[in-house]
Design a protein around this motif. Structure first.
Motif, PDB file in Angstrom:
ATOM      1  N   MET A   1      56.888  -8.624  41.491  1.00 26.56           N
ATOM      2  CA  MET A   1      55.502  -9.005  41.754  1.00 26.56           C
ATOM      3  C   MET A   1      54.569  -8.048  40.994  1.00 26.56           C
ATOM      4  O   MET A   1      54.901  -6.882  40.802  1.00 26.56           O
ATOM      5  CB  MET A   1      55.216  -8.964  43.255  1.00 26.56           C
ATOM      6  CG  MET A   1      56.155  -9.853  44.063  1.00 26.56           C
ATOM      7  SD  MET A   1      55.796  -9.863  45.830  1.00 26.56           S
ATOM      8  CE  MET A   1      54.465 -11.110  45.833  1.00 26.56           C
ATOM      9  N   VAL A   2      53.409  -8.549  40.590  1.00 23.63           N
ATOM     10  CA  VAL A   2      52.446  -7.771  39.804  1.00 23.63           C
ATOM     11  C   VAL A   2      51.045  -8.036  40.336  1.00 23.63           C
ATOM     12  O   VAL A   2      50.753  -9.127  40.823  1.00 23.63           O
ATOM     13  CB  VAL A   2      52.520  -8.158  38.305  1.00 23.63           C
ATOM     14  CG1 VAL A   2      51.447  -7.473  37.490  1.00 23.63           C
ATOM     15  CG2 VAL A   2      53.895  -7.836  37.737  1.00 23.63           C
ATOM     16  N   ARG A   3      50.186  -7.036  40.204  1.00 19.01           N
ATOM     17  CA  ARG A   3      48.761  -7.204  40.491  1.00 19.01           C
ATOM     18  C   ARG A   3      47.975  -6.199  39.661  1.00 19.01           C
ATOM     19  O   ARG A   3      48.533  -5.224  39.137  1.00 19.01           O
ATOM     20  CB  ARG A   3      48.429  -7.010  41.970  1.00 19.01           C
ATOM     21  CG  ARG A   3      48.647  -5.594  42.463  1.00 19.01           C
ATOM     22  CD  ARG A   3      48.018  -5.357  43.813  1.00 19.01           C
ATOM     23  NE  ARG A   3      46.858  -4.492  43.625  1.00 19.01           N
ATOM     24  CZ  ARG A   3      46.219  -3.906  44.600  1.00 19.01           C
ATOM     25  NH1 ARG A   3      46.576  -4.099  45.848  1.00 19.01           N
ATOM     26  NH2 ARG A   3      45.205  -3.137  44.366  1.00 19.01           N
TER      27      ARG A   3
ATOM     28  N   LEU B   1      55.941  -4.257  41.692  1.00 18.60           N
ATOM     29  CA  LEU B   1      56.951  -3.855  42.675  1.00 18.60           C
ATOM     30  C   LEU B   1      57.960  -4.974  42.793  1.00 18.60           C
ATOM     31  O   LEU B   1      57.747  -6.086  42.314  1.00 18.60           O
ATOM     32  CB  LEU B   1      56.330  -3.524  44.035  1.00 18.60           C
ATOM     33  CG  LEU B   1      55.437  -4.546  44.744  1.00 18.60           C
ATOM     34  CD1 LEU B   1      56.219  -5.688  45.362  1.00 18.60           C
ATOM     35  CD2 LEU B   1      54.654  -3.843  45.829  1.00 18.60           C
ATOM     36  N   MET B   2      59.079  -4.646  43.409  1.00 18.57           N
ATOM     37  CA  MET B   2      60.116  -5.644  43.664  1.00 18.57           C
ATOM     38  C   MET B   2      60.324  -5.748  45.166  1.00 18.57           C
ATOM     39  O   MET B   2      60.226  -4.754  45.880  1.00 18.57           O
ATOM     40  CB  MET B   2      61.429  -5.250  42.987  1.00 18.57           C
ATOM     41  CG  MET B   2      61.360  -5.321  41.485  1.00 18.57           C
ATOM     42  SD  MET B   2      62.950  -4.988  40.702  1.00 18.57           S
ATOM     43  CE  MET B   2      62.914  -3.206  40.658  1.00 18.57           C
TER      44      MET B   2
ATOM     45  N   VAL C   1      55.887   0.549  41.634  1.00 20.48           N
ATOM     46  CA  VAL C   1      56.112   1.081  42.977  1.00 20.48           C
ATOM     47  C   VAL C   1      57.588   0.853  43.268  1.00 20.48           C
ATOM     48  O   VAL C   1      58.046  -0.275  43.354  1.00 20.48           O
ATOM     49  CB  VAL C   1      55.207   0.399  44.023  1.00 20.48           C
ATOM     50  CG1 VAL C   1      55.529   0.912  45.416  1.00 20.48           C
ATOM     51  CG2 VAL C   1      53.739   0.624  43.685  1.00 20.48           C
ATOM     52  N   LYS C   2      58.320   1.935  43.432  1.00 17.32           N
ATOM     53  CA  LYS C   2      59.769   1.845  43.601  1.00 17.32           C
ATOM     54  C   LYS C   2      60.168   1.688  45.065  1.00 17.32           C
ATOM     55  O   LYS C   2      61.175   1.064  45.362  1.00 17.32           O
ATOM     56  CB  LYS C   2      60.444   3.081  43.012  1.00 17.32           C
ATOM     57  CG  LYS C   2      60.118   3.346  41.545  1.00 17.32           C
ATOM     58  CD  LYS C   2      60.824   2.391  40.617  1.00 17.32           C
ATOM     59  CE  LYS C   2      60.493   2.571  39.172  1.00 17.32           C
ATOM     60  NZ  LYS C   2      61.134   3.625  38.458  1.00 17.32           N
ATOM     61  N   GLU C   3      59.395   2.270  45.957  1.00 20.79           N
ATOM     62  CA  GLU C   3      59.743   2.212  47.389  1.00 20.79           C
ATOM     63  C   GLU C   3      58.479   2.288  48.223  1.00 20.79           C
ATOM     64  O   GLU C   3      57.562   3.044  47.906  1.00 20.79           O
ATOM     65  CB  GLU C   3      60.625   3.402  47.796  1.00 20.79           C
ATOM     66  CG  GLU C   3      62.065   3.294  47.400  1.00 20.79           C
ATOM     67  CD  GLU C   3      62.904   2.503  48.382  1.00 20.79           C
ATOM     68  OE1 GLU C   3      62.463   2.268  49.527  1.00 20.79           O
ATOM     69  OE2 GLU C   3      64.014   2.109  47.997  1.00 20.79           O
ATOM     70  N   ILE C   4      58.460   1.533  49.299  1.00 19.92           N
ATOM     71  CA  ILE C   4      57.450   1.635  50.356  1.00 19.92           C
ATOM     72  C   ILE C   4      58.220   1.532  51.664  1.00 19.92           C
ATOM     73  O   ILE C   4      59.075   0.658  51.807  1.00 19.92           O
ATOM     74  CB  ILE C   4      56.410   0.499  50.315  1.00 19.92           C
ATOM     75  CG1 ILE C   4      55.639   0.492  49.004  1.00 19.92           C
ATOM     76  CG2 ILE C   4      55.444   0.606  51.492  1.00 19.92           C
ATOM     77  CD1 ILE C   4      54.696  -0.696  48.858  1.00 19.92           C
ATOM     78  N   GLY C   5      57.906   2.401  52.601  1.00 23.54           N
ATOM     79  CA  GLY C   5      58.551   2.316  53.903  1.00 23.54           C
ATOM     80  C   GLY C   5      57.688   2.936  54.983  1.00 23.54           C
ATOM     81  O   GLY C   5      57.058   3.973  54.753  1.00 23.54           O
TER      82      GLY C   5
ATOM     83  N   GLY D   1      47.377  -8.853  47.103  1.00 25.82           N
ATOM     84  CA  GLY D   1      46.995  -9.258  45.756  1.00 25.82           C
ATOM     85  C   GLY D   1      48.137  -9.392  44.766  1.00 25.82           C
ATOM     86  O   GLY D   1      47.906  -9.707  43.593  1.00 25.82           O
ATOM     87  N   TYR D   2      49.352  -9.174  45.174  1.00 23.77           N
ATOM     88  CA  TYR D   2      50.500  -9.321  44.275  1.00 23.77           C
ATOM     89  C   TYR D   2      50.846 -10.793  44.102  1.00 23.77           C
ATOM     90  O   TYR D   2      50.653 -11.591  45.015  1.00 23.77           O
ATOM     91  CB  TYR D   2      51.726  -8.589  44.836  1.00 23.77           C
ATOM     92  CG  TYR D   2      51.637  -7.090  44.726  1.00 23.77           C
ATOM     93  CD1 TYR D   2      52.075  -6.434  43.586  1.00 23.77           C
ATOM     94  CD2 TYR D   2      51.120  -6.333  45.767  1.00 23.77           C
ATOM     95  CE1 TYR D   2      51.989  -5.049  43.490  1.00 23.77           C
ATOM     96  CE2 TYR D   2      51.034  -4.957  45.677  1.00 23.77           C
ATOM     97  CZ  TYR D   2      51.477  -4.322  44.541  1.00 23.77           C
ATOM     98  OH  TYR D   2      51.387  -2.959  44.443  1.00 23.77           O
ATOM     99  N   ARG D   3      51.413 -11.117  42.915  1.00 21.67           N
ATOM    100  CA  ARG D   3      51.918 -12.458  42.672  1.00 21.67           C
ATOM    101  C   ARG D   3      53.293 -12.332  42.018  1.00 21.67           C
ATOM    102  O   ARG D   3      53.535 -11.414  41.225  1.00 21.67           O
ATOM    103  CB  ARG D   3      50.971 -13.274  41.808  1.00 21.67           C
ATOM    104  CG  ARG D   3      50.767 -12.726  40.421  1.00 21.67           C
ATOM    105  CD  ARG D   3      49.795 -13.578  39.588  1.00 21.67           C
ATOM    106  NE  ARG D   3      49.544 -12.945  38.306  1.00 21.67           N
ATOM    107  CZ  ARG D   3      50.344 -13.031  37.248  1.00 21.67           C
ATOM    108  NH1 ARG D   3      51.441 -13.727  37.306  1.00 21.67           N
ATOM    109  NH2 ARG D   3      50.036 -12.413  36.123  1.00 21.67           N
TER     110      ARG D   3
END
Length: 175
Positions: free
Chosen positions: A171-173, A133-134, A100-104, A152-154
């Motif tokens: 982060m990964v999930r 995602l980062m 996932v490169k972007e969320i806004g 759920g990401y870590r």
């Protein structure tokens, strides 16, 4: 407040304009920083659209674009993995993942579950078994990272994607 979710695997002129408009509003406090400038975002977006597995979900309240999430498939040889600060465990990159490169989401729709709906809709139509995602650990005084943890990401690593970028937490999930 009903938000309609629309999928894209390429960018029409309208989807591009709507995405950039939402980005500019969401990132307004950071636009003075080189990595967050609209021009830098558009450059990244143009590259991401051409990469394997591009997918975008745009959310609309009526005709108003309110949020987005997009990403690409990354495999073992992708530069995404080569920029990690620390070595990854053996086999970690053996299977493709959705990055996932972007969320806004625009301010008026934050806290309504819109970001999670858009995120989950992006993941719902993917074949990859994991997603990454980062996040800037300072975003929202750490609240953004904490939100992703509730999804759920870590945290697994960190990287600086560009010389102008802050160090981001990777982060990964499972999907």
């Amino acid at each position: 407040m009903t938000v309609e979710l629309r999928h894209h695997t390429d960018l029409t002129a309208r989807a591009r304009r709507d995405l950039v408009d939402v980005y500019a509003e969401v990132r307004a406090p950071l636009l003075h920083l080189a990595n967050y400038r609209v021009e830098a975002f558009v450059g990244r977006l143009d590259r991401h659209v051409g990469e394997p597995g591009f997918g975008l979900v745009l959310g609309y309240d009526g005709d108003v674009p309110v949020g987005y999430a997009y990403g690409n498939t990354v495999d073992a040889g992708d530069r995404y993995w080569r920029r990690m600060a620390e070595p990854l465990p053996a086999g970690f990159t053996d299977t493709p993942v959705l990055a996932v490169k972007e969320i806004g989401v625009r301010t008026a729709w934050r806290g309504t579950g819109t970001a999670r709906r858009i995120h989950d809709e992006l993941l719902a139509h993917r074949a990859e078994g994991r997603v990454t995602l980062m996040v800037n650990p300072l975003a929202g005084d750490g609240k953004v990272r904490a939100l992703y943890e509730t999804w759920g990401y870590r945290a697994v690593n960190s990287q600086r994607p560009t010389p102008d970028s802050p160090r981001l937490t990777v982060m990964v999930r499972s999907r």
